[in-house]
Design a protein around this motif. Structure first.
Motif, short mmCIF file in Angstrom:
data_model
loop_
_atom_site.label_atom_id
_atom_site.label_comp_id
_atom_site.label_asym_id
_atom_site.label_seq_id
_atom_site.Cartn_x
_atom_site.Cartn_y
_atom_site.Cartn_z
N ALA A 1 -26.57 10.16 -33.43
CA ALA A 1 -25.16 10.10 -33.82
C ALA A 1 -25.01 9.55 -35.24
CB ALA A 1 -24.39 9.23 -32.82
N SER A 2 -25.80 8.51 -35.56
CA SER A 2 -25.72 7.92 -36.91
C SER A 2 -26.18 8.92 -37.97
CB SER A 2 -26.60 6.67 -37.00
OG SER A 2 -26.06 5.64 -36.23
N MET A 3 -27.22 9.66 -37.66
CA MET A 3 -27.75 10.62 -38.64
C MET A 3 -26.81 11.79 -38.83
SD MET A 3 -31.82 10.57 -37.83
CE MET A 3 -32.34 11.13 -39.45
N GLU A 4 -26.14 12.17 -37.76
CA GLU A 4 -25.15 13.25 -37.88
C GLU A 4 -23.94 12.79 -38.67
OE1 GLU A 4 -24.61 14.29 -33.79
OE2 GLU A 4 -26.33 15.66 -33.79
N ALA A 5 -23.56 11.53 -38.48
CA ALA A 5 -22.35 11.03 -39.13
C ALA A 5 -22.56 10.76 -40.62
CB ALA A 5 -21.90 9.75 -38.44
N ASP A 6 -23.78 10.41 -41.01
CA ASP A 6 -24.01 10.00 -42.39
C ASP A 6 -25.36 10.54 -42.88
OD1 ASP A 6 -24.42 8.77 -44.80
OD2 ASP A 6 -23.97 6.73 -44.10
N PRO A 7 -25.32 11.48 -43.84
CA PRO A 7 -26.58 12.07 -44.31
C PRO A 7 -27.49 11.08 -45.02
CG PRO A 7 -24.71 12.78 -45.66
CD PRO A 7 -24.14 12.04 -44.49
N LYS A 8 -26.98 9.89 -45.32
CA LYS A 8 -27.81 8.89 -45.99
C LYS A 8 -28.67 8.10 -45.00
CE LYS A 8 -26.45 9.38 -50.31
NZ LYS A 8 -27.39 9.88 -51.33
N VAL B 1 -30.36 -2.18 -44.58
CA VAL B 1 -31.56 -1.74 -43.87
C VAL B 1 -31.51 -2.29 -42.44
CG1 VAL B 1 -34.09 -1.93 -43.78
CG2 VAL B 1 -32.92 -1.76 -46.00
N VAL B 2 -31.74 -1.43 -41.49
CA VAL B 2 -31.83 -1.88 -40.09
C VAL B 2 -33.29 -1.82 -39.68
CG1 VAL B 2 -31.23 -1.37 -37.70
CG2 VAL B 2 -29.49 -1.15 -39.51
N TRP C 1 -24.18 1.52 -28.88
CA TRP C 1 -23.13 1.14 -29.82
C TRP C 1 -23.61 0.15 -30.87
CZ3 TRP C 1 -19.46 4.29 -30.36
CH2 TRP C 1 -18.94 5.00 -29.28
N MET C 2 -24.39 -0.82 -30.44
CA MET C 2 -24.79 -1.88 -31.38
C MET C 2 -25.66 -1.33 -32.50
SD MET C 2 -25.41 -4.92 -28.58
CE MET C 2 -26.05 -6.16 -29.70
N LEU C 3 -26.49 -0.35 -32.19
CA LEU C 3 -27.33 0.22 -33.24
C LEU C 3 -26.48 0.97 -34.26
CD1 LEU C 3 -30.08 0.66 -34.47
CD2 LEU C 3 -30.42 2.62 -32.95
N GLN C 4 -25.51 1.74 -33.77
CA GLN C 4 -24.65 2.44 -34.73
C GLN C 4 -23.84 1.47 -35.58
OE1 GLN C 4 -22.63 6.19 -33.35
NE2 GLN C 4 -23.57 5.56 -31.43
N GLN C 5 -23.39 0.41 -34.96
CA GLN C 5 -22.63 -0.60 -35.72
C GLN C 5 -23.53 -1.26 -36.76
OE1 GLN C 5 -21.50 -2.58 -32.10
NE2 GLN C 5 -19.33 -2.14 -32.41
N ALA C 6 -24.76 -1.53 -36.37
CA ALA C 6 -25.71 -2.15 -37.31
C ALA C 6 -25.96 -1.22 -38.50
CB ALA C 6 -27.02 -2.48 -36.60
N ILE C 7 -26.13 0.06 -38.21
CA ILE C 7 -26.42 1.03 -39.27
C ILE C 7 -25.20 1.20 -40.18
CG2 ILE C 7 -26.93 3.47 -39.72
CD1 ILE C 7 -28.53 3.44 -37.03
#
Lengths: 327, 400
Positions: free
Chosen positions: A19-26, A116-117, A159-165
């Motif tokens: 989900a994080s990679m789809e939301a943000d190409p960075k 950085v996570v 959720w916590m990983l996406q929030q961290a990222i």
């Protein structure tokens, strides 16, 4: 997306990275064996196939190099999510994490950010060899500039990983490896709970158990057994170790008057020590018993045939509960 | 001991052509090709001799306009002046510490002037000359040495990262940044500065590995100034440092670090390689730390005066001036103008540093986190309340 009634914690992390990679190409994923293999725990399974080698990077086997280059990538505007293969292997990177990653934002007077996570599968209970079962979280929580979190269930893991990222600070994300295959509910459209807020996982009135990561399940089991004995135990899942949500613990202790902190990490100078000091300061006149701690000993993590004795389990936590209630 | 024999001893230590030639001939029976190769490679790339004589090199040509040549001279003179001022300011108690670049002006100005604006620099704590080339106001470098901050400039304004004190860490940051440049499809290059001491650090070795594996556009610029505080290069390496590159699969070259023209030419070539997808390169700028490691150091404890004097004869500024005067590129008026500008810079540096105020005590709590942190907020509030508790006492004291 959808509601998973039963999804493993490791699959929830995989979905979160996706989900994080789809939301943000960075957003990049990097580490040893994270690409083709999908990581030794398969947490990153399939990501390289879907996002390419440019975004899911198999790195040389050098932890300082992984974190150091992740810092450089972050300075260039990327959001690297680094996997350290096992807890005991993070120390070659400890210098980069402590002297560089943690301090760079402050050193630059806020003019650069280093989001950085660092994902670390941590803690024991899987019968592993030496250096594969450690709980080094206090060594990171002690460092200003870092944030440290540890989920205990699939929904938090997601959720916590996406929030961290998504955040702009470096975060050490401790994954309870013995819970990787535990299944629980995940609603990917729910409103996420704040990253650094503790949660009452089980309400109770006689005593508070504070735990995080792998020990939350143990504490929930303790609460069940205690309930059969007529004792009402409240379980607080801390979720975040830097910062620690002392307010939620305080609120609980004001109600129960007793606190036992449980973690796998050695008790000496650990999370429990910090909680004991803070809660004593905040709740001195509400406490019916001293704050007790249950955790690892001041010993190297033992050979795996001894880990059941070393790790806080149902009986050791119940023993502490009884001692606290006996005051 | 004569100056010459000391110089010889010193270059032997650094693995000069002379020494390596000796080693090479002894190894000749086994590996004649490699030995011959090594003899050739150990030659310094040099375009301007210590006597100020222009020489050509088959691989590294350079053709500069008179204006560019004068610019290099001016850069080096002003950088040296700034550096001397900083040393003096430390002696006067205005700075807590200073790390002098004396003797390394050519390495820094030569490499610094090879860079494009969009290139990115990761320095150690001694790259005052490179900072100058990047347009970082020199007085900004002094904040951390005075103790009013830990880095007083915006790295992104000049593509010049903050000084890094932990030895070698920045080589990895440079490599990661270069990996990002690659992902962006940009044709910028990145340069990592470090010294002979740092060459022993694992982070530098890992940076070599990562950059080689990913073929990243990064140039490793090692100023071998012969000394890591008190330890000579021979305590760091058994082979000339530039030869390390070969083991990682990219080229390494040793350049005369006191020759600004050679440093410029070699760095330009390395950056061009990086830009065009040919990957990393290691440059070993063979130079000398004329001063102490920092103002806290005492080099008389570990090295001979003769050695320093021998290197004085290779001074980077002197040789360029000799050349420029001989060629008629500069005249007395120009030299005097640079001298005057240098005096003015010194004055500005002194005044600016002395006027630098101590930061507000609440700065302790600033910028620790980008998104905030509950514990920092709590401690900030507690400390502010504690300080405010003295307000009444202060007021009474003022009245009295």
């Amino acid at each position: 997306m959808t509601v998973f009634e039963k999804i493993t914690l490791s699959k929830a992390i995989n979905a979160s990275l996706r989900a994080s990679m789809e939301a943000d190409p960075k957003v990049l994923v990097m580490g040893e064996d994270v690409g083709k293999l999908g990581g030794v725990f398969r947490v990153t399974d399939g990501l390289q196939k879907d996002f390419g080698e440019d975004r899911v990077i198999d790195t040389p086997l050098a932890e300082s190099g992984i974190v150091g280059t992740a810092i450089g990538l972050a300075l260039r505007g990327y959001r690297p999510v680094v996997e350290i293969q096992f807890d005991g292997f993070v120390f070659p990177a400890y210098d980069q994490i402590v002297t560089q990653l943690a301090k760079m934002h402050a050193r630059a007077l806020g003019k650069v950010k280093v989001p950085v996570v660092i994902r670390i599968p941590y803690a024991g209970g899987i019968g592993a060899v030496e250096h594969h079962s450690e709980s080094p979280e206090a060594l990171f929580a002690h460092v200003a500039g870092l944030k440290c979190v540890s989920p205990s269930n699939s929904s938090d893991a997601y959720w916590m990983l996406q929030q961290a990222i998504a955040g702009d600070d470096p975060v050490i994300y401790f994954e309870p490896k013995r819970r990787y295959h535990d299944k629980s509910r995940l609603d990917t459209e729910a409103i996420p709970y704040p990253l650094h807020k503790a949660r009452v996982a089980q309400p109770g009135s006689d005593l508070t158990l504070a735990a995080y990561g792998p020990m939350v399940k143990v504490c929930l089991d303790v609460a069940k057994v205690a309930a059969e004995e007529g004792k009402s135990v409240e379980v607080v899942d801390l979720r975040s170790l830097s910062p620690i949500d002392f307010d939620t613990v305080q609120e609980s202790v004001v109600k129960t008057g007793r606190l036992v902190v449980v973690h796998e990490a050695p008790v000496f100078l650990g999370t429990g020590a910090e909680l004991a000091a803070r809660i004593t300061e905040r709740c001195f006149y509400h406490l019916e018993a001293p704050v007790l701690r249950v955790g690892g000993f001041h010993a190297p993590y033992p050979p795996s045939r001894l880990e059941d004795e070393y790790l806080p389990g149902l009986d050791r936590v119940l023993d502490a509960v009884d001692r606290a209630l006996a005051y | 001991m004569t100056v010459e024999s000391t110089a010889q001893r010193k270059t032997t230590r650094g693995g000069s052509k002379r020494t390596t030639a000796k080693k090479a001939s002894s190894a000749k029976a086994k590996t004649p090709d490699n030995a011959a190769d090594q003899v050739e490679q150990d030659q310094l790339v040099q375009l301007l001799t210590p006597e100020g004589k222009r020489v050509e090199h088959p691989d590294y040509a350079i053709d500069l306009t008179p204006e560019e040549l004068r610019g290099l001279y001016r850069d080096m003179v002003l950088t040296r002046k700034f550096d001397a001022e900083a040393t003096t300011l430390q002696r006067q108690g205005e700075l807590g510490l200073w790390a002098s670049l004396l003797g390394q002006e050519a390495a820094q100005i030569g490499s610094g002037r090879a860079l494009r604006d969009d290139d990115y620099v990761f320095p150690t704590y001694r790259e005052h000359g490179v900072a100058w080339c990047r347009g970082v106001d020199p007085t900004n470098l002094l904040g951390m040495f005075r103790g009013v901050n830990n880095g007083g400039w915006d790295p992104n304004s000049n593509n010049f990262h903050l000084y890094t004190i932990v030895i070698g860490s920045q080589a990895l940051h440079a490599t990661g940044y270069a990996m990002g440049v690659q992902k962006d499809g940009a044709d910028s290059a990145v340069i990592a500065y470090f010294g002979d001491g740092a060459s022993s650090q694992g982070d530098v070795a890992e940076a070599f590995t990562f950059s080689a594996v990913y073929n990243s556009p990064v140039v490793f610029f090692c100023q071998n100034n012969q000394w890591a505080i008190s330890e000579p290069t021979e305590k760091q390496t058994r082979v000339p440092l530039y030869q390390r590159a070969r083991g990682y699969g990219f080229p390494g070259v040793r350049v005369d670090g006191n020759d600004v023209l050679a440093c410029l030419a070699v760095t330009k070539a390395a950056l061009e390689r990086a830009r065009t997808g040919q990957g990393p390169m290691l440059i070993e700028a063979f130079t000398y730390r004329m001063g102490a490691h920092t103002t806290s150091d005492d080099p008389t404890k570990y090295r001979a005066d003769e050695e320093t004097r021998a290197w004085e004869a290779k001074d980077p500024i002197l040789r360029l001036r000799t050349y420029l005067v001989a060629e008629g590129v500069v005249d007395d008026a120009y030299l005097a103008a640079v001298e005057a500008e240098s005096e003015a810079l010194g004055k500005r540096v002194r005044e600016t540093v002395r006027a630098m105020p101590d930061p507000d005590s609440m700065a302790i709590f600033e910028n620790i986190y980008a998104d905030g942190h509950a514990l920092v907020d709590e401690e900030r509030a507690q400390f502010a309340a504690y300080q405010a508790s003295f307000a009444d006492a202060d007021a009474v004291a003022e009245e009295n």
